[in-house]
Write an enzyme that holds these catalytic residues in place. Structure first.
Site, PDB file in Angstrom:
ATOM      1  N   LYS A 136       0.837  -1.203   0.000  1.00 14.19           N
ATOM      2  CA  LYS A 136       0.000   0.000   0.000  1.00 14.19           C
ATOM      3  C   LYS A 136       0.870   1.249   0.000  1.00 14.19           C
ATOM      4  O   LYS A 136       1.910   1.308   0.659  1.00 14.19           O
ATOM      5  CB  LYS A 136      -0.922  -0.012   1.222  1.00 14.19           C
ATOM      6  CG  LYS A 136      -1.946   1.118   1.249  1.00 14.19           C
ATOM      7  CD  LYS A 136      -2.842   1.015   2.480  1.00 14.19           C
ATOM      8  CE  LYS A 136      -3.867   2.140   2.534  1.00 14.19           C
ATOM      9  NZ  LYS A 136      -4.731   2.048   3.738  1.00 14.19           N
ATOM     10  N   SER A 146      -9.780   2.244   2.872  1.00 11.27           N
ATOM     11  CA  SER A 146      -9.004   3.039   1.939  1.00 11.27           C
ATOM     12  C   SER A 146      -8.059   2.225   1.063  1.00 11.27           C
ATOM     13  O   SER A 146      -7.631   2.681   0.016  1.00 11.27           O
ATOM     14  CB  SER A 146      -8.182   4.078   2.717  1.00 11.27           C
ATOM     15  OG  SER A 146      -7.190   3.449   3.541  1.00 11.27           O
ATOM     16  N   SER A 204      -9.561  -0.083   6.987  1.00 11.43           N
ATOM     17  CA  SER A 204      -9.025   0.063   5.634  1.00 11.43           C
ATOM     18  C   SER A 204      -8.392  -1.192   5.053  1.00 11.43           C
ATOM     19  O   SER A 204      -8.073  -1.228   3.864  1.00 11.43           O
ATOM     20  CB  SER A 204      -8.000   1.204   5.601  1.00 11.43           C
ATOM     21  OG  SER A 204      -8.640   2.432   5.826  1.00 11.43           O
TER      22      SER A 204
END
Length: 524
Positions: free
Chosen positions: A109, A184, A208
């Site tokens: 990420k 997210s 997330s």
């Protein structure tokens, strides 16, 4: 380079040792490397039945073929990926002892610092910024000889539940390209779901990792707060932020969790003494089953749609028929958790994001004065959702409102922790649907902020309490996957893995149930 496209290998059997326990049998027959779970890829690499480079090439091929549609990645460096894979193959030739996941590729990420690779947190304010050092978790996967495929897309600074707030692109759900992959960290879970990566790293503040896992039919784990180092992770809300694994199954998540967990003196909240036998817990859970495990649950009918509520009920009955002991528990402050979370998170975010002044790092939008440059850069390069939350957070912390908002939210946080303590005096783990609805249509909630925030209804309680929690596939509704959340007491992450592995064996592989669009080529 000659490639065996599409990397099909005919195998009579795999000698996989410990990997071939009854819960996780070896593959037989014709297989595609990019569709294999990480633990089986690792075994094939160690046995030299395939090379680490062949494995890397299979995922590189998938990314090149599908990411124009999925948009899971913001940045790739396949030269680096191949270099690490070749190094693994050379070390295997010299009988060097390697980690259990050596040679298995991983996606990361974009919230996590990677030296020599851009890290933007999905924001234009960090566009083109290359960190001078690695996050601790990156150092650990590097020592484990795991080739990094690239950086995955996310909502800007982790603020969002759909990956639509990325400043660069919108990630699409591999199950249905018209729908969100969650947020997210939708890029990491979408990459795993689309077989672009066998493993990925995410960060979880209020859900997330878990919400994208729910949307994409994957596994996502939020570890106990403080068990995985945050050093080198861009801060959103420091009292919540935690790095965790994304994978296609529980065992793979456990193996990756073992790589990244452990004490780090560079993180002020890092836990010194930890039980890191997560893969053993997964093996035991897969073999032992769910019989005798005390499963708590909360009735979700007042916050979940009816189809997820019905599926959750059927799942509980199935687990009970396998010997699980069910307890409906009271959670008095459950409904207040998401509100308290957003108040605290926005307050912490407004403070953390004050460091982005365009002077120390990131591009500048020049003005007549230094203060004007800072103001202009932040105004232009922060996205609307980030600016909204900074303003709200500043308001929450302002004189006259601090006690009413911030301190009241902290009181709710204490009450949520107390509720969990009572629950875990009665049960081993708590089960909840991961989210109120299946993945929603892109654009459906982007201008309806309260509705978007409610996606985190079931994930924020564990974040408030700092507890380990994971989302595993529960089933499919109208062609879309939905997740089952498992929450355990603090520092009992192994319970998430043992329970998750047992449930995984009962529910089975949901990917055979992918919708018609997937099978006709309209998805990745």
């Amino acid at each position: 380079m000659i490639r065996r496209a599409p990397f099909l290998i005919l195998l009579r059997f795999c000698r996989m040792g410990k990997m071939a326990c009854s819960g996780y049998p070896p593959f037989q027959g014709r297989i595609v490397l990019s569709e294999m779970p990480a633990h089986r890829l690792a075994a094939l690499i160690r046995s030299k039945e395939v090379s680490a480079l062949e494995v890397a090439e299979s995922f590189i091929d998938n990314i090149e073929a599908s990411d124009s549609r999925i948009c899971a990645f913001l940045y790739t460096d396949f030269s680096y990926t191949r270099d690490v894979a070749r190094r693994v193959d050379e070390e295997l030739k010299s009988a060097t002892k390697l980690s259990p996941l050596a040679g298995v590729p991983i996606a990361v990420k974009d919230m996590i610092l990677t030296r020599d690779m851009p890290t933007t947190a999905g924001s234009k304010i960090l566009e083109g910024w290359i960190p001078p050092y690695n996050a601790t978790v990156i150092e650990r996967i590097s020592r484990a000889r795991m080739p990094i495929l690239g950086k995955t897309n996310q909502d800007e600074f982790g603020m969002g539940s759909s990956t639509e707030y990325s400043a660069y692109k919108t990630t699409r759900n591999p199950w249905d390209l018209s729908r969100t992959a969650g947020g997210s960290g939708g890029g990491s879970s979408a990459a795993v779901s689309a077989s672009q990566a066998p493993l990925a790293l995410g960060t979880d503040t209020g859900g997330s990792i878990r919400l994208p896992a729910h949307c994409t039919g994957t596994v996502g784990i939020r570890p106990t707060y403080g068990s995985v180092s945050r050093y080198g992770v861009i801060a959103l809300a420091s009292s919540f932020d935690q790095v965790g694994p994304c994978s296609s199954n529980i065992l793979d998540a456990a193996l990756l969790h073992e790589v990244i967990a452990g004490y780090d003196p560079a993180d002020a909240v890092s836990i010194k003494d930890q039980d890191l036998n997560f893969s053993q817990a997964a093996y035991e859970g897969a073999n032992r089953g769910i019989s005798g495990v005390r499963l708590g649950f909360v009735n979700p009918s007042n916050w979940c749609n009816s189809k997820i509520t019905d599926l959750f009920g059927r799942t509980l009955k199935s687990l009970e028929s396998e010997g699980a002991v069910l307890h409906e528990v009271q959670f008095p402050n459950f409904d207040h958790a998401v509100q308290a979370y957003y108040l605290i998170m926005q307050a912490e975010a407004s403070s953390n994001l004050s460091r982005y002044d365009s002077i120390r790092f990131g591009p500048q939008e020049m003005a007549a004065s230094a203060s004007g440059t800072v103001s202009k850069t932040r105004s232009i390069r922060f996205g609307p959702e980030v600016k909204r939350r900074i303003l709200l957070g500043t308001h929450i912390l302002s004189a006259g409102y601090y006690d009413d908002f911030y301190m009241s939210a902290q009181k709710i946080r204490s009450l949520v922790k107390r509720d969990f303590a009572k629950i875990f005096s009665l049960v081993d783990v708590l089960l909840l649907p991961t989210a109120p609805t299946p993945a929603f249509k892109l654009g459906e909630k982007i201008d309806h902020h309260t509705s978007m925030y409610k996606s985190d209804t079931a994930t924020t309680p564990a974040s408030l309490a700092g507890l380990p929690a994971g989302s595993i596939p529960m089933g499919v509704i109208d062609g879309l996957p939905v997740g089952l959340q498992i929450i355990a007491p603090g520092q009992f992450d192994s319970r998430v893995y043992s329970t998750g592995a047992a449930i995984e064996q009962i529910i089975g592989d949901i990917h055979a149930m992918k919708n018609t669009k997937h099978n006709t080529g309209q998805t990745a």
